[in-house]
Each structure stands twice: as C-alpha cells, then as structure tokens.
Scaffold this active site. Structure first.
Site, PDB file in Angstrom:
ATOM      1  N   ARG A 151     -23.702 -14.564 -51.401  1.00 58.08           N
ATOM      2  CA  ARG A 151     -23.888 -13.890 -50.122  1.00 58.08           C
ATOM      3  C   ARG A 151     -24.843 -12.733 -50.335  1.00 58.08           C
ATOM      4  NH1 ARG A 151     -19.676 -10.185 -46.661  1.00 58.08           N
ATOM      5  NH2 ARG A 151     -20.737  -8.564 -47.867  1.00 58.08           N
ATOM      6  N   TRP A 154     -17.446  -3.107 -35.694  1.00 63.20           N
ATOM      7  CA  TRP A 154     -17.575  -3.003 -37.139  1.00 63.20           C
ATOM      8  C   TRP A 154     -17.042  -4.269 -37.806  1.00 63.20           C
ATOM      9  CZ3 TRP A 154     -15.280  -3.140 -41.897  1.00 63.20           C
ATOM     10  CH2 TRP A 154     -16.062  -2.657 -42.949  1.00 63.20           C
ATOM     11  N   TYR A 214     -23.988  -2.500 -43.085  1.00 63.98           N
ATOM     12  CA  TYR A 214     -22.796  -3.198 -43.561  1.00 63.98           C
ATOM     13  C   TYR A 214     -23.099  -4.058 -44.788  1.00 63.98           C
ATOM     14  CZ  TYR A 214     -19.326  -6.695 -44.291  1.00 63.98           C
ATOM     15  OH  TYR A 214     -18.410  -7.509 -44.918  1.00 63.98           O
ATOM     16  N   ASP A 246     -23.552 -12.311 -43.898  1.00 64.97           N
ATOM     17  CA  ASP A 246     -22.499 -11.821 -43.008  1.00 64.97           C
ATOM     18  C   ASP A 246     -23.108 -10.869 -41.984  1.00 64.97           C
ATOM     19  OD1 ASP A 246     -20.196 -10.971 -41.792  1.00 64.97           O
ATOM     20  OD2 ASP A 246     -19.239 -10.207 -43.604  1.00 64.97           O
ATOM     21  N   GLU A 292     -22.225 -15.826 -41.080  1.00 64.34           N
ATOM     22  CA  GLU A 292     -20.811 -15.470 -40.895  1.00 64.34           C
ATOM     23  C   GLU A 292     -20.627 -14.408 -39.824  1.00 64.34           C
ATOM     24  OE1 GLU A 292     -17.485 -13.087 -43.585  1.00 64.34           O
ATOM     25  OE2 GLU A 292     -19.115 -14.148 -44.580  1.00 64.34           O
ATOM     26  N   HIS A 325     -20.953 -11.682 -54.000  1.00 66.90           N
ATOM     27  CA  HIS A 325     -21.639 -10.776 -53.086  1.00 66.90           C
ATOM     28  C   HIS A 325     -22.764 -10.045 -53.814  1.00 66.90           C
ATOM     29  CE1 HIS A 325     -18.315 -10.216 -49.827  1.00 66.90           C
ATOM     30  NE2 HIS A 325     -18.369 -11.454 -50.270  1.00 66.90           N
ATOM     31  N   HIS A 328     -21.213  -9.603 -39.518  1.00 67.68           N
ATOM     32  CA  HIS A 328     -20.081  -8.702 -39.297  1.00 67.68           C
ATOM     33  C   HIS A 328     -19.922  -8.290 -37.842  1.00 67.68           C
ATOM     34  CE1 HIS A 328     -16.966  -5.914 -40.984  1.00 67.68           C
ATOM     35  NE2 HIS A 328     -16.909  -6.935 -41.821  1.00 67.68           N
ATOM     36  N   ARG A 379     -12.601 -19.346 -41.599  1.00 69.22           N
ATOM     37  CA  ARG A 379     -12.477 -18.398 -42.702  1.00 69.22           C
ATOM     38  C   ARG A 379     -11.129 -17.682 -42.749  1.00 69.22           C
ATOM     39  NH1 ARG A 379     -15.156 -14.381 -43.956  1.00 69.22           N
ATOM     40  NH2 ARG A 379     -15.011 -14.987 -46.139  1.00 69.22           N
ATOM     41  N   HIS A 385     -11.567 -16.234 -46.513  1.00 66.62           N
ATOM     42  CA  HIS A 385     -11.843 -14.842 -46.849  1.00 66.62           C
ATOM     43  C   HIS A 385     -11.237 -14.516 -48.214  1.00 66.62           C
ATOM     44  CE1 HIS A 385     -12.518 -10.621 -46.175  1.00 66.62           C
ATOM     45  NE2 HIS A 385     -11.245 -10.314 -46.056  1.00 66.62           N
ATOM     46  N   ASN A 424      -5.977  -4.059 -44.823  1.00 65.50           N
ATOM     47  CA  ASN A 424      -6.860  -2.949 -45.178  1.00 65.50           C
ATOM     48  C   ASN A 424      -6.842  -1.840 -44.118  1.00 65.50           C
ATOM     49  OD1 ASN A 424      -8.872  -1.310 -46.231  1.00 65.50           O
ATOM     50  ND2 ASN A 424     -10.281  -2.996 -46.645  1.00 65.50           N
ATOM     51  N   ASP A 443     -10.125  -6.509 -50.672  1.00 60.83           N
ATOM     52  CA  ASP A 443      -8.975  -5.949 -49.967  1.00 60.83           C
ATOM     53  C   ASP A 443      -7.867  -6.990 -49.813  1.00 60.83           C
ATOM     54  OD1 ASP A 443     -10.121  -7.546 -48.035  1.00 60.83           O
ATOM     55  OD2 ASP A 443     -10.331  -5.975 -46.530  1.00 60.83           O
ATOM     56  N   GLU A 488     -12.142 -14.472 -40.453  1.00 62.30           N
ATOM     57  CA  GLU A 488     -11.397 -13.690 -41.438  1.00 62.30           C
ATOM     58  C   GLU A 488     -10.429 -12.715 -40.782  1.00 62.30           C
ATOM     59  OE1 GLU A 488     -13.785  -9.931 -43.105  1.00 62.30           O
ATOM     60  OE2 GLU A 488     -14.898 -11.791 -43.360  1.00 62.30           O
ATOM     61  N   GLU A 531     -14.624 -17.452 -50.874  1.00 57.30           N
ATOM     62  CA  GLU A 531     -15.186 -16.146 -51.202  1.00 57.30           C
ATOM     63  C   GLU A 531     -14.474 -15.598 -52.438  1.00 57.30           C
ATOM     64  OE1 GLU A 531     -16.158 -11.931 -48.932  1.00 57.30           O
ATOM     65  OE2 GLU A 531     -14.541 -13.205 -48.191  1.00 57.30           O
TER      66      GLU A 531
END
Length: 402
Positions: free
Chosen positions: A147, A402, A159, A210, A236, A122, A212, A283, A312, A37, A316, A262, A339
């Site tokens: 999630r 991020w 996020y 998550d 996560e 999600h 993140h 993951r 994961h 991605n 993407d 991930e 996921e």
C-alpha cells in the site's frame, strides 16, 4: 466445559490494546482482541459490566448460542463498542474449542483452502522520491503487495504518512490532533505518484491505496478512472460507506477495484455493497465485525457474488486479532489479501504468537487454538495511555471525514 471466569486486560506496549481472557472449569483458557482505537476503555467497561456477568456458568462450546445471546438477545444492538466486545468473546471461545480439540483453529473452520496468506505492507513517504524508495524497501523484504501513501504538496498531515518507518500509529495524543485536507490538491497529485511507482517498480508488484473516506462519490469516480492506467490492486475507502448506494455511482465510472469495510461492525453494513456487486473486496475485521462467527457469514455472502476478503490488519488490532484473522484467511474460499502492519518488538513480546511472515506471505502456524497468547506480567508493565485518533478539516475549517 463451563466458563468459570473472564477478565479484561488493558496494556500499552507502544499503543493501547484490550484483551479478553476466558477461563473454564477444565483449565483451558482462550483470549480475544477487544481493541477499539481511541475508545478502548469504553469496550473494557462494556465487557466488565455487561458481558462477563452473562458468561459465567455457560458452556464454552456453545459458541453460536452465546453469539446469538449477546447479539440478538440485547435490546441495544450492534455498534462498534458492542460488536467489538462480542468479537472478543467469540474469538476467545473459538480459541478454547480448538485447544480442546488439540488442533489449530483453521482445522475447525474446514481446513486449509490455500497453503499461505498473501499480505500487503504499508509504504509511505514525505514526497514521491521517498515513497518510491519505501515501496522498493518493502519489495526487498519480500512483499508482493504494497500500500502506497504519500504526502500531498501543501497539505499538512496527509493521511497514512507515518512519522517513522514500519510502524504507523495515528492515535497520538490525549485529545484529537487536527490535520488539514485539500481534495483538489490530492486529486491532482495522486495519479502522478502511481505513474512514478509503475515506472520505478514495474507491473508485477501489486499496488494498493487508501483514500480514507475523503472523497464524494463523483470525486472517487474521477480518482478511480485516473488511476486505471496503473492497475491498482484496489482503491480503499474511496467514500464514506454509510450510504452504500454511493458506491453505485463510483462503480459506474471506473474499473479500478474497490475495497471498503474496516469500520463496519455488522453484515447489514455491507449487504447492499455485496448483493449489488458494488465492491470487489470486503475489509471487515475479526475484532470489529462480531468475531469469526459473523465474519464467516459475511464471507459466505460475499462469495455468492465473487467478492473476496481483504481484512483490516493495522497495528491498532492486536496480535490476537492477527492470529485469528490468519486462521480465517487460510480457510475461507474467497480470500483475497490480508493487511499486515508489523507490531513493535514490545507488542510482540507481550503477545507471543505462532504466526510468521516469509517472502510476502503469512502462515498461521499449527499451535492449538489461534496460536496467540498474552504475557500478563509483562502486559502489566505497560499501563494504559489516553490517546485519540485525529480529525480532519478542510482549509476553510470545515470538519471533514477522517
């Protein structure tokens, strides 16, 4: 069975995907996902200029030898671009081998360890009320695990909160968008979300969250402890895992299950986390961790320490990766959860597939190979669109994870 040709297909049916197609002298073909991605063209160039010339003339059945050649044989090793490229080759070769055998891929991986694959979706919302409703919608769709992400009051661009329902795609512009992050506000708010979710939906649905990579280890420990009453399936990416030792501090302070990996692209990225039992779920994905060949090695290492897989599976990753992942999932003994973010109708048309969803579970199907193909004519109608992932800054302007 010799490899006679290989080509890279870049398409954007709603978001960018990179696919490697390998052809053999027996007329069999296999495809692998090569999507990274925001860096899709980097992988495409690596495949075209460095990998494909080394594939022509090789025996397509020698998957392990080719994997070692591309990995160990390279002086510049690992990294996301290299490992995504290797993953695409590996997945395509497993696809070819299974097609040559006339069997679904999972049969070559030892057969089924279970009848179906538990997946999670999600759910997100602009506030607690809308998140409660969205989780309820997923439960109505049959999901057993969801999630949950929710915008934090006063924090712009939290996020995981999508602009619409079902399809979450953070890469949205040619140059990165900037979002704002406020750790204290998030830590104060997150427990109230899951308290409300348990009150609204009861104890049976599995809830995931998550972080993140946004927290320091001690902040992650605080969050995990505060979420213990709501029995999360996992928390996560609680903290950046480049420092694997950081998870030791988190582990000392909370029994909330931990999932990470991930963004990992080799077994070395997770060795300490697994061997020291600092996580509960690994993951890593088929497309970024070296394909099925290395993902099986990671899973085998994890099994020694009672750690399960939770691959994961965001949008993407193309349906090619999802198909391969489901064959891996249904075969691996220490599977945990998969996921599953649904692709758009346009993506599903470009990538016809044998897998299916029913009542909270996924089924890989019994088509020979991994069961996913690409419609090249249709793919050509969706040209590449430059898009990058966002970045995050604290309220004072400091660039953040991020």
């Amino acid at each position: 069975m010799k490899i006679t040709n290989a080509k890279v297909i870049v398409t954007c049916p709603g978001r960018n995907f990179v696919t490697l197609k390998i052809e053999t002298d027996e007329g069999r073909t296999g495809i692998g996902d090569a999507t990274l991605n925001g860096r899709e063209l980097a992988v495409a160039a690596y495949l075209e200029h460095h990998v494909i010339p080394n594939l022509i003339g090789r025996d397509a059945h020698r998957i392990e030898d080719i994997w070692q050649f591309l990995s160990k044989g390279a002086y510049w090793r690992r990294g996301p671009v290299t490992m995504t490229s290797i993953s695409a080759v590996d997945t395509a070769l497993w696809d070819i081998k299974a097609k040559a055998a006339g069997l679904p891929l999972y049969q070559l991986l030892g057969g089924k360890s279970r009848e179906h694959v538990l997946v999670y979706g999600h759910a997100n919302g602009a506030d607690i009320e809308s998140t409660l409703a969205e989780v309820g919608r997923y439960i109505d769709l049959g999901y057993k695990a969801v999630r949950a992400q929710c915008a934090v009051p006063g924090v712009k661009g939290t996020y995981g909160v999508a602009k619409g329902q079902m399809y979450y795609e953070p890469a949205s512009s040619e140059l990165p968008e900037e979002s704002v992050w406020d750790t204290p506000a998030y830590l104060n708010f997150a427990p109230s979300l899951f308290e409300a979710l348990r009150e609204a939906h009861g104890p049976d649905v599995e809830l995931l969250h998550d972080v993140h990579h946004r927290l320091t280890p001690i902040e992650a420990a605080r969050l995990g402890k505060s979420l213990e009453p709501y029995r999360l399936f996992w928390m996560e990416d609680a903290s950046p895992a480049e420092n694997q030792e950081a998870f030791r501090l988190i582990r000392q302070h909370t029994v909330t299950p931990l999932a990470v990996g991930e963004v990992f692209n080799s077994i070395y990225d997770c060795r300490t986390l697994i061997q020291d039992q600092l996580i509960d779920y690994i993951r890593t994905s088929v497309v970024h961790a070296g394909g099925i060949t290395q993902l099986r090695r990671i899973a085998s290492l994890a099994a020694l320490y009672q750690i399960r897989t939770g691959c994961h599976g965001a949008t993407d990753l193309s349906p090619v990766c999802m198909g391969a992942a489901l064959h891996f999932d249904i075969s691996v003994p220490n599977f945990g959860i998969q996921e599953y973010m649904r692709h758009t109708d346009e993506t599903d048309e470009v990538f016809p597939h044998a897998y299916s969803f029913e009542d909270g579970f996924m089924y890989p199907g019994d088509a020979p190979g991994h069961g996913v193909d690409i419609d090249e004519d249709l793919a050509a109608k969706y040209p590449y669109e430059p898009k990058q992932l966002p970045v995050a800054r604290l309220k004072d302007g400091t660039l953040w994870d991020w």
